[in-house]
Design a protein around this motif. Sequence first.
Motif, PDB file in Angstrom:
ATOM      1  N   ILE A 105      -4.205  -1.671   3.823  1.00  0.00           N
ATOM      2  CA  ILE A 105      -4.245  -1.750   2.365  1.00  0.00           C
ATOM      3  C   ILE A 105      -2.871  -2.216   1.871  1.00  0.00           C
ATOM      4  CG2 ILE A 105      -4.495  -0.410   0.226  1.00  0.00           C
ATOM      5  CD1 ILE A 105      -6.282   1.533   1.888  1.00  0.00           C
ATOM      6  N   PRO A 106      -2.821  -3.223   0.996  1.00  0.00           N
ATOM      7  CA  PRO A 106      -1.533  -3.649   0.446  1.00  0.00           C
ATOM      8  C   PRO A 106      -0.803  -2.455  -0.177  1.00  0.00           C
ATOM      9  CG  PRO A 106      -3.244  -5.213  -0.128  1.00  0.00           C
ATOM     10  CD  PRO A 106      -3.949  -4.031   0.470  1.00  0.00           C
ATOM     11  N   TYR A 107       0.507  -2.381   0.032  1.00  0.00           N
ATOM     12  CA  TYR A 107       1.210  -1.155  -0.357  1.00  0.00           C
ATOM     13  C   TYR A 107       2.618  -1.422  -0.870  1.00  0.00           C
ATOM     14  CZ  TYR A 107       3.892  -1.542   4.006  1.00  0.00           C
ATOM     15  OH  TYR A 107       4.727  -1.979   4.996  1.00  0.00           O
ATOM     16  N   THR A 108       3.130  -0.434  -1.569  1.00  0.00           N
ATOM     17  CA  THR A 108       4.543  -0.360  -1.947  1.00  0.00           C
ATOM     18  C   THR A 108       5.000   1.069  -1.684  1.00  0.00           C
ATOM     19  OG1 THR A 108       4.280  -2.022  -3.703  1.00  0.00           O
ATOM     20  CG2 THR A 108       6.226  -0.587  -3.809  1.00  0.00           C
ATOM     21  N   ILE A 109       5.989   1.239  -0.832  1.00  0.00           N
ATOM     22  CA  ILE A 109       6.583   2.555  -0.599  1.00  0.00           C
ATOM     23  C   ILE A 109       7.897   2.615  -1.380  1.00  0.00           C
ATOM     24  CG2 ILE A 109       7.592   4.125   1.095  1.00  0.00           C
ATOM     25  CD1 ILE A 109       5.660   2.959   3.159  1.00  0.00           C
ATOM     26  N   ILE A 110       8.008   3.595  -2.244  1.00  0.00           N
ATOM     27  CA  ILE A 110       9.210   3.763  -3.064  1.00  0.00           C
ATOM     28  C   ILE A 110      10.056   4.876  -2.449  1.00  0.00           C
ATOM     29  CG2 ILE A 110      10.121   4.272  -5.355  1.00  0.00           C
ATOM     30  CD1 ILE A 110       7.312   3.443  -6.439  1.00  0.00           C
ATOM     31  N   HIS A 111      11.247   4.533  -2.019  1.00  0.00           N
ATOM     32  CA  HIS A 111      12.193   5.528  -1.508  1.00  0.00           C
ATOM     33  C   HIS A 111      13.122   5.927  -2.650  1.00  0.00           C
ATOM     34  CE1 HIS A 111      12.190   5.112   3.186  1.00  0.00           C
ATOM     35  NE2 HIS A 111      11.006   5.427   2.692  1.00  0.00           N
ATOM     36  N   ALA A 162       3.810   0.250  -9.965  1.00  0.00           N
ATOM     37  CA  ALA A 162       2.359   0.381  -9.772  1.00  0.00           C
ATOM     38  C   ALA A 162       1.602  -0.732 -10.480  1.00  0.00           C
ATOM     39  CB  ALA A 162       1.886   1.736 -10.272  1.00  0.00           C
ATOM     40  N   GLN A 163       2.210  -1.333 -11.479  1.00  0.00           N
ATOM     41  CA  GLN A 163       1.554  -2.404 -12.221  1.00  0.00           C
ATOM     42  C   GLN A 163       1.930  -3.795 -11.704  1.00  0.00           C
ATOM     43  OE1 GLN A 163       1.353  -1.470 -16.700  1.00  0.00           O
ATOM     44  NE2 GLN A 163       2.905  -0.043 -15.968  1.00  0.00           N
ATOM     45  N   GLU A 164       2.792  -3.821 -10.685  1.00  0.00           N
ATOM     46  CA  GLU A 164       3.201  -5.092 -10.100  1.00  0.00           C
ATOM     47  C   GLU A 164       2.465  -5.329  -8.780  1.00  0.00           C
ATOM     48  OE1 GLU A 164       7.460  -5.085  -9.864  1.00  0.00           O
ATOM     49  OE2 GLU A 164       7.711  -5.067 -12.048  1.00  0.00           O
ATOM     50  N   GLU A 165       2.672  -6.479  -8.202  1.00  0.00           N
ATOM     51  CA  GLU A 165       2.031  -6.812  -6.930  1.00  0.00           C
ATOM     52  C   GLU A 165       2.622  -5.975  -5.798  1.00  0.00           C
ATOM     53  OE1 GLU A 165      -0.577  -8.967  -6.349  1.00  0.00           O
ATOM     54  OE2 GLU A 165      -0.663  -8.905  -8.548  1.00  0.00           O
ATOM     55  N   PRO A 166       1.824  -5.636  -4.796  1.00  0.00           N
ATOM     56  CA  PRO A 166       2.361  -4.887  -3.648  1.00  0.00           C
ATOM     57  C   PRO A 166       3.469  -5.677  -2.958  1.00  0.00           C
ATOM     58  CG  PRO A 166      -0.055  -5.018  -3.583  1.00  0.00           C
ATOM     59  CD  PRO A 166       0.391  -5.946  -4.654  1.00  0.00           C
ATOM     60  N   VAL A 167       4.478  -4.972  -2.454  1.00  0.00           N
ATOM     61  CA  VAL A 167       5.557  -5.657  -1.735  1.00  0.00           C
ATOM     62  C   VAL A 167       5.368  -5.549  -0.225  1.00  0.00           C
ATOM     63  CG1 VAL A 167       7.174  -5.251  -3.613  1.00  0.00           C
ATOM     64  CG2 VAL A 167       7.095  -3.638  -1.697  1.00  0.00           C
ATOM     65  N   ASN A 168       4.426  -4.673   0.204  1.00  0.00           N
ATOM     66  CA  ASN A 168       4.217  -4.421   1.636  1.00  0.00           C
ATOM     67  C   ASN A 168       5.537  -4.104   2.332  1.00  0.00           C
ATOM     68  OD1 ASN A 168       1.351  -4.796   1.642  1.00  0.00           O
ATOM     69  ND2 ASN A 168       1.719  -6.988   1.454  1.00  0.00           N
ATOM     70  N   GLY A 169       6.285  -3.232   1.701  1.00  0.00           N
ATOM     71  CA  GLY A 169       7.583  -2.813   2.205  1.00  0.00           C
ATOM     72  C   GLY A 169       8.121  -1.677   1.362  1.00  0.00           C
ATOM     73  N   VAL A 202      -5.437   0.658  -8.369  1.00  0.00           N
ATOM     74  CA  VAL A 202      -4.190   1.123  -7.748  1.00  0.00           C
ATOM     75  C   VAL A 202      -4.234   2.633  -7.571  1.00  0.00           C
ATOM     76  CG1 VAL A 202      -1.660   1.204  -7.933  1.00  0.00           C
ATOM     77  CG2 VAL A 202      -2.919  -0.730  -8.917  1.00  0.00           C
ATOM     78  N   VAL A 203      -3.818   3.090  -6.393  1.00  0.00           N
ATOM     79  CA  VAL A 203      -3.615   4.523  -6.160  1.00  0.00           C
ATOM     80  C   VAL A 203      -2.118   4.777  -6.063  1.00  0.00           C
ATOM     81  CG1 VAL A 203      -3.876   6.420  -4.507  1.00  0.00           C
ATOM     82  CG2 VAL A 203      -5.822   4.944  -5.047  1.00  0.00           C
ATOM     83  N   VAL A 204      -1.650   5.761  -6.807  1.00  0.00           N
ATOM     84  CA  VAL A 204      -0.250   6.180  -6.769  1.00  0.00           C
ATOM     85  C   VAL A 204      -0.209   7.564  -6.133  1.00  0.00           C
ATOM     86  CG1 VAL A 204       1.843   6.625  -8.105  1.00  0.00           C
ATOM     87  CG2 VAL A 204       0.209   4.882  -8.888  1.00  0.00           C
ATOM     88  N   HIS A 207      -4.086  -1.740  -4.007  1.00  0.00           N
ATOM     89  CA  HIS A 207      -2.643  -1.451  -3.974  1.00  0.00           C
ATOM     90  C   HIS A 207      -2.447   0.050  -3.820  1.00  0.00           C
ATOM     91  CE1 HIS A 207       1.558  -2.088  -6.087  1.00  0.00           C
ATOM     92  NE2 HIS A 207       1.678  -1.704  -4.815  1.00  0.00           N
ATOM     93  N   HIS A 208      -1.725   0.446  -2.782  1.00  0.00           N
ATOM     94  CA  HIS A 208      -1.372   1.851  -2.573  1.00  0.00           C
ATOM     95  C   HIS A 208       0.123   1.997  -2.792  1.00  0.00           C
ATOM     96  CE1 HIS A 208      -1.746   5.892  -0.628  1.00  0.00           C
ATOM     97  NE2 HIS A 208      -0.482   5.649  -0.320  1.00  0.00           N
ATOM     98  N   VAL A 209       0.494   2.853  -3.736  1.00  0.00           N
ATOM     99  CA  VAL A 209       1.901   3.115  -4.043  1.00  0.00           C
ATOM    100  C   VAL A 209       2.214   4.547  -3.626  1.00  0.00           C
ATOM    101  CG1 VAL A 209       3.661   3.250  -5.857  1.00  0.00           C
ATOM    102  CG2 VAL A 209       1.845   1.531  -6.007  1.00  0.00           C
TER     103      VAL A 209
END
Length: 261
Positions: free
Chosen positions: A123-129, A173-180, A53-55, A90-92
Amino acid sequence: MKFVVIGGTGLIGSKVVARLAGQGHEVVAAAPSTGIDILTGEGLDAAMVGTDVVVDLANSPSFEDAAVLDFFQTAGRNVLGAEAKAGVGHHVALSVVGTEKLEASGYFRGKIAQEALIRESGIPYTIIHSTQFFEFLPRMIQSAADGNTVRLSPALVQPIAAEDVAKDVARLAQEEPVNGIIEIAGPESESLASLAKRFMAITEDPRDVVSDVHAPYFGAELGTDTLMPGASAWHGELSFDRWVIDQPRFVPADAPRAQAS
């Protein structure tokens, strides 16, 4: 798991690194001071080897329009390119609530470009707003200062403590990507001008706060709810009053403690 935290020596990054390492993970704090430069690409490929995972918590050192856009585009391409070569899963990335509504701001055009690169990377991702950090209040106030007057929007904000931001970034970051996009915010809302006025009273800043609906926020005018999260946002625990009690660098030693309680 192995994590690479871009901006891992900064305000949020250092806290995320500590949390992940404390849970037994291998963590690389990526920053120029650790030999990893996301603008030149130096050290990125080596850091990514074996990474799960990259944060990405990096922020532009300049808020000038062209510089911000160049930073997020260059850094984004370099980091995502290195991730693709290494097979990172996973890209966070940490961004800002309301980014998509703030195209009038050069800074937020840079964030919009960063998010587009992430979505298009494959790349599977999670964007945190996230909403605004309490810790950035001095910067926000100074950016709105004109002599002895601080002119700020009455738009609502729901600021969050850096400690709470780091807690949820590390969790996601330790969970599955949400792609959103996932939103995070503090527990309470009030107007930006009102919050600044309270903070300046505590820090004995004598300047006057003027509430002005046309006051720009990093170059963009705000609507009442532009910076507010949606109903599904995760909420941190630390309120402004509780946070400021633990900030001796802001509160004069002889200030009445009741001001911050």
